[in-house]
Design an enzyme around this catalytic site. Structure first.
Site, PDB file in Angstrom:
ATOM      1  N   LYS A  89      70.431  22.761  15.587  1.00 12.75           N
ATOM      2  CA  LYS A  89      71.120  22.806  15.707  1.00 12.75           C
ATOM      3  C   LYS A  89      71.915  21.808  16.548  1.00 12.75           C
ATOM      4  CE  LYS A  89      72.043  27.978  16.306  1.00 12.75           C
ATOM      5  NZ  LYS A  89      70.629  28.485  16.395  1.00 12.75           N
ATOM      6  N   THR A  99      77.422  33.303  15.984  1.00 10.76           N
ATOM      7  CA  THR A  99      77.958  34.916  15.987  1.00 10.76           C
ATOM      8  C   THR A  99      78.663  35.499  17.542  1.00 10.76           C
ATOM      9  OG1 THR A  99      75.819  35.115  15.829  1.00 10.76           O
ATOM     10  CG2 THR A  99      76.485  35.458  13.878  1.00 10.76           C
TER      11      THR A  99
HETATM   12  O1  C5P Z   1      65.281  39.109  17.683  1.00  7.78           O
HETATM   13  P1  C5P Z   1      66.795  39.236  16.677  1.00  7.78           P
HETATM   14  O2  C5P Z   1      66.583  39.444  15.140  1.00  7.78           O
HETATM   15  O3  C5P Z   1      67.939  39.470  17.774  1.00  7.78           O
HETATM   16  O4  C5P Z   1      66.655  37.142  16.553  1.00  7.78           O
HETATM   17  C1  C5P Z   1      67.638  36.413  15.748  1.00  7.78           C
HETATM   18  C2  C5P Z   1      67.526  35.668  15.690  1.00  7.78           C
HETATM   19  O5  C5P Z   1      68.695  34.217  15.067  1.00  7.78           O
HETATM   20  C3  C5P Z   1      67.445  34.738  17.555  1.00  7.78           C
HETATM   21  O6  C5P Z   1      66.562  33.541  17.152  1.00  7.78           O
HETATM   22  C4  C5P Z   1      68.738  34.381  17.713  1.00  7.78           C
HETATM   23  O7  C5P Z   1      68.862  32.735  17.961  1.00  7.78           O
HETATM   24  C5  C5P Z   1      69.796  33.346  15.828  1.00  7.78           C
HETATM   25  N1  C5P Z   1      70.508  33.355  16.090  1.00  7.78           N
HETATM   26  C6  C5P Z   1      71.562  34.404  15.991  1.00  7.78           C
HETATM   27  N2  C5P Z   1      72.975  34.477  15.396  1.00  7.78           N
HETATM   28  C7  C5P Z   1      73.217  32.729  15.312  1.00  7.78           C
HETATM   29  C8  C5P Z   1      72.522  32.042  15.223  1.00  7.78           C
HETATM   30  C9  C5P Z   1      71.171  32.450  15.484  1.00  7.78           C
HETATM   31  O8  C5P Z   1      70.973  35.248  16.037  1.00  7.78           O
HETATM   32  N3  C5P Z   1      74.704  33.235  15.524  1.00  7.78           N
END
Ligand code: C5P
Length: 233
Positions: A61, A119
């Site tokens: 990012k 998000t």
């Molecule tokens: O464990 P989980 O399924 O929640 O992991 C989601 C992954 O996606 C994590 O690495 C998190 O940092 C990433 N992520 C997110 N929301 C975002 C951007 C990235 O959950 N908006």
């Protein structure tokens, strides 16, 4: 470009990461390396994952002045990852510089995505803390269009926003979406969630899945189930 499940390797170091991946015998899942793992292990972990044959989304990012981002992307392009990203808030000029930096001498480059609004940012916080008076959906639509104008390939967004991005930028503009949970699984700290099947229906091209796979009793089975629901095979 086919639909796929990307496993978020949110582990503190190489030992835990490689032990986790050793359980996958024949498969080489698409994996995401984020800040935690990259800052702990550096480019070496990316090279090792590449050597093992995994497609890699390097989720760092980037957000800085255009020249700095261009130079950083030049370095990342030599790591030969498949996908990387930056913040659309860095402006169209920064995104163009990133795309130029990422492009290899032979004209190829990894897929480049923009994060629209994280998000974790609510509309209220965006308006109050960032003084952005538009709605969050209008902001996401606008940032996605900016990313497209800069020649990027798509955005990272919530699955619930994938449809509005596709409507604004066209079906071939990629949406990569975290926030995925099995219908019978725990939500954890994610709020705006969908199942893999629903994400497919909404039009996500890739789903990023962490804990539903990494924290499962049988991660390989959880990965296969996720793929089956999302890709259909
Ligand atoms: O464990 P989980 O399924 O929640 O992991 C989601 C992954 O996606 C994590 O690495 C998190 O940092 C990433 N992520 C997110 N929301 C975002 C951007 C990235 O959950 N908006």
């Amino acid at each position: 470009m086919g639909k796929d499940v990307i496993i978020a390797l949110d582990f503190p170091g190489a030992a835990e990461t490689l032990a986790f991946l050793d359980a996958f015998s024949g498969e080489k899942p698409y994996v995401k390396v984020g800040m935690e793992l990259f800052y702990a292990e550096g480019p070496a972990i990316v090279r090792e994952l590449k050597r093992r044959g995994h497609p890699i989304f390097l989720d760092l990012k980037l957000h800085d002045i255009p020249n700095t981002v261009k130079k950083a992307m030049q370095v990342l392009s030599r790591l030969d990852v498949d996908m990387c990203n930056l913040h659309a808030a860095g402006t169209i000029e920064m995104m163009e510089a990133a795309r130029e930096g990422l492009t290899r001498p032979d004209g190829t480059r990894p897929v480049l995505l923009a994060v629209t609004q994280l998000t974790s940012t609510s509309e209220e916080r965006m308006q109050r803390d960032l003084l952005i008076s538009a709605s969050i959906n209008d902001t996401i639509r606008h940032y996605a269009r900016n990313a497209q104008a800069a020649g990027l390939d798509g955005v990272v967004c919530s699955p619930l926003e994938a449809a509005l991005v596709k409507a604004a930028c066209g079906a071939s503009f990629l949406t990569v979406t975290p926030g995925v949970r099995f219908a019978d699984g725990a939500a954890g700290d994610q709020v705006r969630i969908t199942t893999p099947a629903k994400a497919r229906e909404i039009g996500s091209d890739y789903i990023v899945v962490g804990r539903p796979i990494t924290a499962a009793d049988d991660p390989v089975a959880a990965y296969r189930r996720c793929r089956e629901e999302f890709v259909g095979k």
